[in-house]
Design a protein around this motif. Structure first.
Motif, mmCIF file in Angstrom:
data_model
loop_
_atom_site.group_PDB
_atom_site.id
_atom_site.type_symbol
_atom_site.label_atom_id
_atom_site.label_comp_id
_atom_site.label_asym_id
_atom_site.label_seq_id
_atom_site.Cartn_x
_atom_site.Cartn_y
_atom_site.Cartn_z
ATOM 1 N N ASP A 104 1.255 -1.532 -0.113
ATOM 2 C CA ASP A 104 0.055 0.028 0.051
ATOM 3 C C ASP A 104 0.834 1.266 -0.178
ATOM 4 O OD1 ASP A 104 -2.196 -1.542 -0.029
ATOM 5 O OD2 ASP A 104 -1.875 -1.502 2.269
ATOM 6 N N SER A 165 -5.805 -19.067 -3.750
ATOM 7 C CA SER A 165 -5.170 -17.970 -3.144
ATOM 8 C C SER A 165 -3.944 -17.387 -4.306
ATOM 9 C CB SER A 165 -4.749 -18.530 -1.561
ATOM 10 O OG SER A 165 -3.201 -19.168 -1.742
ATOM 11 N N GLY A 184 0.162 -13.082 -4.442
ATOM 12 C CA GLY A 184 -1.283 -13.487 -3.380
ATOM 13 C C GLY A 184 -2.169 -12.826 -3.999
ATOM 14 N N LYS A 185 -3.898 -13.255 -4.167
ATOM 15 C CA LYS A 185 -5.080 -13.101 -4.590
ATOM 16 C C LYS A 185 -5.579 -11.579 -4.445
ATOM 17 C CE LYS A 185 -8.441 -14.256 -1.235
ATOM 18 N NZ LYS A 185 -8.925 -15.297 -0.470
ATOM 19 N N LYS A 186 -4.953 -10.434 -3.266
ATOM 20 C CA LYS A 186 -5.157 -9.051 -3.370
ATOM 21 C C LYS A 186 -4.128 -8.550 -4.331
ATOM 22 C CE LYS A 186 -4.909 -5.769 0.581
ATOM 23 N NZ LYS A 186 -4.718 -5.110 1.765
ATOM 24 N N VAL A 187 -3.610 -9.099 -4.385
ATOM 25 C CA VAL A 187 -2.849 -7.890 -4.867
ATOM 26 C C VAL A 187 -2.654 -8.770 -6.326
ATOM 27 C CG1 VAL A 187 0.049 -7.562 -6.179
ATOM 28 C CG2 VAL A 187 -0.697 -7.872 -3.916
ATOM 29 N N ALA A 189 -5.815 -9.146 -7.491
ATOM 30 C CA ALA A 189 -7.072 -8.438 -7.866
ATOM 31 C C ALA A 189 -7.146 -6.790 -7.994
ATOM 32 C CB ALA A 189 -8.001 -8.408 -6.642
ATOM 33 N N ALA A 190 -6.242 -6.327 -7.356
ATOM 34 C CA ALA A 190 -5.937 -4.925 -7.579
ATOM 35 C C ALA A 190 -5.406 -4.739 -8.594
ATOM 36 C CB ALA A 190 -4.865 -3.948 -6.431
ATOM 37 N N ASP A 195 -2.625 -9.372 -14.034
ATOM 38 C CA ASP A 195 -3.056 -10.366 -13.856
ATOM 39 C C ASP A 195 -2.561 -11.132 -14.673
ATOM 40 O OD1 ASP A 195 -4.726 -12.969 -12.698
ATOM 41 O OD2 ASP A 195 -5.448 -12.101 -12.047
ATOM 42 N N ASP A 224 3.503 -5.404 -5.424
ATOM 43 C CA ASP A 224 3.521 -4.688 -6.339
ATOM 44 C C ASP A 224 3.626 -5.034 -7.877
ATOM 45 O OD1 ASP A 224 2.736 -1.657 -6.706
ATOM 46 O OD2 ASP A 224 4.098 -2.003 -7.134
#
Length: 261
Positions: A104, A165, A184-187, A189-190, A195, A224
Motif C-alpha cells: 500500500d 489464493s 497473492g490474490k489481493k494483489v 485483484a487490484a 494478473d 506490487d
C-alpha cells in the motif's frame, strides 16, 4: 530539519520521525558487517545529511502514512531557493539507495526504478559493490542464505501455477525446494491487467526484487507489479525526471516526479 538518524530516516523540528519511503538505504546487515562500519551505509548517511540538514523540506503522501514503528512515510522535497528537488530521486540517481516499496505504499514506483536504473547503468555508489549484485534464480542455496534481505533476482520462468489464493512463478520443475515467486490474490485483484499478463511470462527472463522468505525453498512475495521487470517488455520504466545540469554539490539533485504524487 534537525537530525538524520540513518540513510532513510530524518527527524523534523517538531520531533516527528520521517522515513523516506521508496529509497532503501544500505545497512551493515546487507553484508553481515559490523554495525556502524559498512562504507555504503556511511556514504548514504553523509549524502542524506548534505541534502537535508538545515534545509526547509516539504512532505508528500500517498498510501500508508506510517510504518509499524510509528514513523511517517513520505516523499521528501527540498523547498529551498524556490526549487523542489526530490530527495528520494536524488539518492537513487546517485547510487546511494535502492528502489523499493511497502504494501500500500508504492507511489511513483516507475520513477523510482528509472532513477535507480540510471545509477546502475553508470555503476554509481552501491552498484559498484558486489553485495548488491543481481542473483541468479537457479542458485537456490545461495538465495536461502539471503533470507530476510532485500535482493534482486533474475531467471527464466519455467512455469506459472495458479491456486485459489495466489499465482506462482516457478523457476525450476522442483518448486518445493527451488526459488519461487508468489503473487497473492489481493494483489492480483487490484491489478487485473498485470494478473492477465502473468501466464505469458513462461519461458521469459525476468528480474524480481523483494525480501527473500523461506517457503519450502527461497521465495519472494510480490506486493506490487513494479517488483517484476521483464527486460524486453515495451512498458519500460519511466524516464528520469529533469535534473540540474550544474550543481555545486557532487550529489546531482533530481526534480519533482513527472507524475506528481
Amino acid at each position: 530539519m534537525t537530525r538524520v538518524v540513518d540513510g532513510e530516516t530524518i527527524i523534523l523540528d517538531d520531533g516527528k520521525a520521517v522515513r523516506l519511503i521508496g529509497a532503501l538505504a544500505p545497512r551493515a546487515r546487507d553484508a553481515n558487517a559490523a554495525a556502524g562500519g559498512w562504507p555504503p551505509e556511511l556514504d548514504t548517511i553523509k549524502a542524506l545529511s548534505d541534502l537535508v540538514l538545515a534545509k526547509k523540506i516539504k512532505l508528500a503522501f500517498a498510501g500508508r502514512r506510517t510504518d509499524r514503528y510509528g514513523r511517517t512515510l513520505a516523499h521528501v522535497f527540498l523547498a529551498d531557493r524556490g526549487q523542489q528537488d526530490w530527495v528520494q530521486g536524488t539518492l537513487l540517481a546517485n547510487g546511494y539507495a535502492r528502489a523499493y516499496g511497502l504494501p500500500d505504499s508504492f507511489a511513483c514506483a516507475r520513477e523510482l526504478l528509472a532513477h535507480e536504473a540510471e545509477a546502475q547503468r553508470k555503476r554509481l555508489g552501491l552498484w559498484s559493490n558486489g553485495v548488491y549484485r543481481t542473483f541468479p534464480a537457479d542458485h537456490a542455496s545461495e538465495l536461502m542464505k539471503l533470507r530476510g534481505k532485500y535482493v534482486r533476482v533474475t531467471g527464466k520462468v519455467v512455469s506459472v501455477g495458479r491456486t485459489k489464493s495466489a499465482t506462482y512463478l516457478n523457476f525450476s520443475n522442483d518448486w518445493q525446494s527451488d526459488f519461487t515467486v508468489r503473487i497473492g490474490k489481493k494483489v492480483l485483484a487490484a491489478n487485473v491487467t498485470f494478473d492477465h499478463s502473468l501466464d505469458s511470462l513462461t519461458g521469459k527472463t525476468v528480474v524480481l526484487r523483494g525480501w527473500i522468505e523461506r517457503r519450502n525453498g527461497p521465495m519472494i512475495d510480490i506486493a506490487d507489479p513494479s517488483q517484476i521487470d521483464v527486460p524486453e517488455a515495451p512498458d519500460a520504466p519511466a524516464n528520469v525526471s529533469e535534473r540540474n545540469s550544474i550543481s555545486p554539490n557532487p550529489i546531482q539533485p533530481v526534480r519533482l516526479p513527472a507524475d506528481p504524487i
